[in-house]
Motif scaffolding. Structure first.
Motif, PDB file in Angstrom:
ATOM      1  N   ARG A  91       0.844  -1.186   0.000  1.00  0.00           N
ATOM      2  CA  ARG A  91       0.000   0.000   0.000  1.00  0.00           C
ATOM      3  C   ARG A  91       0.880   1.238   0.000  1.00  0.00           C
ATOM      4  NH1 ARG A  91       0.069  -2.735   4.704  1.00  0.00           N
ATOM      5  NH2 ARG A  91       0.581  -1.616   6.637  1.00  0.00           N
ATOM      6  N   LEU A  92       0.348   2.313  -0.534  1.00  0.00           N
ATOM      7  CA  LEU A  92       1.010   3.612  -0.484  1.00  0.00           C
ATOM      8  C   LEU A  92       0.342   4.410   0.626  1.00  0.00           C
ATOM      9  CD1 LEU A  92       1.542   4.712  -4.202  1.00  0.00           C
ATOM     10  CD2 LEU A  92       3.302   4.319  -2.486  1.00  0.00           C
ATOM     11  N   SER A  93       1.155   4.813   1.592  1.00  0.00           N
ATOM     12  CA  SER A  93       0.591   5.450   2.780  1.00  0.00           C
ATOM     13  C   SER A  93       1.363   6.697   3.182  1.00  0.00           C
ATOM     14  CB  SER A  93       0.596   4.467   3.956  1.00  0.00           C
ATOM     15  OG  SER A  93      -0.232   3.353   3.695  1.00  0.00           O
ATOM     16  N   LEU A  94       0.678   7.556   3.904  1.00  0.00           N
ATOM     17  CA  LEU A  94       1.295   8.702   4.547  1.00  0.00           C
ATOM     18  C   LEU A  94       1.726   8.288   5.950  1.00  0.00           C
ATOM     19  CD1 LEU A  94      -1.283  11.341   3.373  1.00  0.00           C
ATOM     20  CD2 LEU A  94       1.187  11.552   2.979  1.00  0.00           C
ATOM     21  N   ALA A  95       2.938   8.674   6.329  1.00  0.00           N
ATOM     22  CA  ALA A  95       3.456   8.340   7.652  1.00  0.00           C
ATOM     23  C   ALA A  95       4.110   9.567   8.270  1.00  0.00           C
ATOM     24  CB  ALA A  95       4.452   7.192   7.566  1.00  0.00           C
ATOM     25  N   PHE A 154       5.474   9.849   2.144  1.00  0.00           N
ATOM     26  CA  PHE A 154       4.445   9.103   1.424  1.00  0.00           C
ATOM     27  C   PHE A 154       5.182   8.020   0.665  1.00  0.00           C
ATOM     28  CE2 PHE A 154       1.850   8.674  -2.557  1.00  0.00           C
ATOM     29  CZ  PHE A 154       0.774   8.033  -1.966  1.00  0.00           C
ATOM     30  N   ASP A 155       4.988   6.754   1.083  1.00  0.00           N
ATOM     31  CA  ASP A 155       5.823   5.696   0.525  1.00  0.00           C
ATOM     32  C   ASP A 155       5.107   4.350   0.593  1.00  0.00           C
ATOM     33  OD1 ASP A 155       8.124   4.843  -0.756  1.00  0.00           O
ATOM     34  OD2 ASP A 155       9.282   4.562   1.087  1.00  0.00           O
ATOM     35  N   ILE A 156       5.758   3.340  -0.016  1.00  0.00           N
ATOM     36  CA  ILE A 156       5.239   1.982   0.012  1.00  0.00           C
ATOM     37  C   ILE A 156       5.355   1.406   1.416  1.00  0.00           C
ATOM     38  CG2 ILE A 156       5.674  -0.374  -0.768  1.00  0.00           C
ATOM     39  CD1 ILE A 156       6.491   0.724  -3.436  1.00  0.00           C
ATOM     40  N   VAL A 157       4.306   0.724   1.842  1.00  0.00           N
ATOM     41  CA  VAL A 157       4.314   0.018   3.123  1.00  0.00           C
ATOM     42  C   VAL A 157       3.882  -1.420   2.877  1.00  0.00           C
ATOM     43  CG1 VAL A 157       3.354  -0.108   5.458  1.00  0.00           C
ATOM     44  CG2 VAL A 157       3.738   2.121   4.387  1.00  0.00           C
ATOM     45  N   SER A 158       4.664  -2.362   3.380  1.00  0.00           N
ATOM     46  CA  SER A 158       4.282  -3.779   3.304  1.00  0.00           C
ATOM     47  C   SER A 158       3.983  -4.273   4.709  1.00  0.00           C
ATOM     48  CB  SER A 158       5.390  -4.600   2.647  1.00  0.00           C
ATOM     49  OG  SER A 158       5.540  -4.242   1.291  1.00  0.00           O
ATOM     50  N   SER A 159       5.015  -4.601   5.456  1.00  0.00           N
ATOM     51  CA  SER A 159       4.811  -5.059   6.835  1.00  0.00           C
ATOM     52  C   SER A 159       4.760  -3.904   7.822  1.00  0.00           C
ATOM     53  CB  SER A 159       5.941  -6.006   7.231  1.00  0.00           C
ATOM     54  OG  SER A 159       7.183  -5.317   7.259  1.00  0.00           O
ATOM     55  N   GLY A 160       5.364  -2.774   7.474  1.00  0.00           N
ATOM     56  CA  GLY A 160       5.419  -1.635   8.381  1.00  0.00           C
ATOM     57  C   GLY A 160       6.660  -1.603   9.251  1.00  0.00           C
ATOM     58  N   SER A 161       7.526  -2.625   9.117  1.00  0.00           N
ATOM     59  CA  SER A 161       8.718  -2.693   9.963  1.00  0.00           C
ATOM     60  C   SER A 161       9.694  -1.551   9.685  1.00  0.00           C
ATOM     61  CB  SER A 161       9.424  -4.036   9.774  1.00  0.00           C
ATOM     62  OG  SER A 161       9.806  -4.224   8.417  1.00  0.00           O
ATOM     63  N   ASN A 166      12.271   3.524  11.767  1.00  0.00           N
ATOM     64  CA  ASN A 166      12.594   4.940  11.609  1.00  0.00           C
ATOM     65  C   ASN A 166      11.682   5.845  12.450  1.00  0.00           C
ATOM     66  OD1 ASN A 166      14.721   5.360   9.254  1.00  0.00           O
ATOM     67  ND2 ASN A 166      13.431   3.623   8.682  1.00  0.00           N
ATOM     68  N   ASN A 167      11.069   5.262  13.484  1.00  0.00           N
ATOM     69  CA  ASN A 167      10.230   6.018  14.416  1.00  0.00           C
ATOM     70  C   ASN A 167       9.085   6.746  13.720  1.00  0.00           C
ATOM     71  OD1 ASN A 167      11.720   5.365  16.830  1.00  0.00           O
ATOM     72  ND2 ASN A 167      13.323   6.766  16.100  1.00  0.00           N
ATOM     73  N   LEU A 168       8.479   6.067  12.728  1.00  0.00           N
ATOM     74  CA  LEU A 168       7.344   6.627  12.013  1.00  0.00           C
ATOM     75  C   LEU A 168       6.116   5.755  12.230  1.00  0.00           C
ATOM     76  CD1 LEU A 168       9.122   7.358   8.607  1.00  0.00           C
ATOM     77  CD2 LEU A 168       8.580   9.038  10.384  1.00  0.00           C
ATOM     78  N   ARG A 169       4.954   6.334  11.992  1.00  0.00           N
ATOM     79  CA  ARG A 169       3.729   5.529  12.028  1.00  0.00           C
ATOM     80  C   ARG A 169       2.817   5.902  10.865  1.00  0.00           C
ATOM     81  NH1 ARG A 169      -0.775   7.944  15.056  1.00  0.00           N
ATOM     82  NH2 ARG A 169      -0.190  10.031  15.805  1.00  0.00           N
ATOM     83  N   GLU A 170       2.167   4.914  10.366  1.00  0.00           N
ATOM     84  CA  GLU A 170       1.258   5.076   9.227  1.00  0.00           C
ATOM     85  C   GLU A 170      -0.038   5.705   9.704  1.00  0.00           C
ATOM     86  OE1 GLU A 170      -0.456   2.012   5.774  1.00  0.00           O
ATOM     87  OE2 GLU A 170       0.387   1.256   7.646  1.00  0.00           O
TER      88      GLU A 170
END
Length: 283
Positions: A91-95, A154-161, A166-170
């Protein structure tokens, strides 16, 4: 000869080559050759960067290509979507930095957002009337907030690891993506014929995914009760056994409901239940 453009490395490459192998299209891998012909089928593979595949197909350099939906939408090239392949999902998400108290999309108003997908992000922001400063960057987008280059990504997210690292959250999912098979609009009739065979093989492989072939013995008196709980493709196969009071029942089950149905079969006195994977399935 049908030419297919394939990502030269990564998960999409691995999934695509696995699909070709399961469709019995034999490709001998070569790290030094960008164009490789199949050993047993009129198809050749052109290895490219993922972001070059939409243009190569639209321009006719390749007849078809396997590309992530995110790249296809971002590049806005004029090619047909032939099929959704169901793998390489992301998915492409904002984090944003995880310590920020996020209250909604308005947070992004006036913020700098780093991304490799400016076209998709710009449309999303415009549709939601958000005025963000889009900063285009290639590679390692996730480190941008940490080094002060951007407020969010704004980037690709698969597992979110990677985000966690990098101390970010979707906070917002903008686009769900999977592998697409795309095609050139001016493909020759000869290559369309080859493509039809490729699609036939792909569908046979995909139809067998998450399916199990199940065989069991059952009392003849319970056959109708067992048939009533089997969600098979069509009517199951019933085979008489040497004992006239028993028969063998064969069917196909979806793995998602497998254990639920197996439990019901045991309650209905089914015995000797044998389960095997399905390699191909022609519907």
């Amino acid at each position: 000869m049908l030419r297919i453009a394939v990502q030269s490395k990564g998960r999409l490459y691995e999934d695509t080559m696995a699909l070709l192998a399961e469709a019995d299209i034999k490709i001998t891998p070569s790290k030094r050759t960008l164009l490789v012909q199949a050993d047993n089928f009129p198809l050749e593979v052109l290895y490219l960067r993922d972001d070059d595949i939409p243009q190569s197909v639209a321009s006719g350099v390749a007849d078809i290509g396997v590309v992530g939906e995110n790249e296809f939408i971002e590049k806005q090239e004029d090619a047909d979507i032939i099929s959704r392949l169901g793998f390489s999902k992301c998915r492409l998400s904002l984090a944003i930095p995880k310590h920020i108290d996020y209250q909604g999309l308005q947070w992004f108003d006036g913020k700098k957002v780093a991304t490799s997908y400016p076209n998709i992000l710009r449309k999303f922001m415009n549709d939601n009337h958000i005025h963000a400063n889009i900063h285009v960057i290639t590679g390692s987008v996730e480190i941008s907030p940490g080094i002060g280059l951007a407020d969010a990504i704004f980037d690709i997210v698969s597992s979110g690891s990677t985000l966690v690292h990098n101390n970010l959250r979707e906070v917002e999912v903008v686009l769900k993506s999977e592998a697409l098979l795309i095609g050139n609009k001016q493909m020759s009739q000869e290559n369309k014929g080859i493509l039809d065979e490729v699609l036939f093989r792909f569908e046979a492989v995909r139809s067998a995914q998450d399916k199990k072939y199940v065989m069991m013995n059952a009392p003849r008196a319970r056959v109708q009760d067992i048939i009533n709980v089997l969600p098979g493709i069509k009517s199951p196969t019933i085979i008489p056994l040497a004992d006239p009071n028993w028969c063998s029942i064969h069917t196909v089950l979806d793995e998602k409901r497998f254990w639920e149905i197996i439990g019901k079969l045991k309650e209905l006195e089914a015995q000797g239940i044998l389960v095997t994977p399905i390699e191909k399935m022609i519907l």
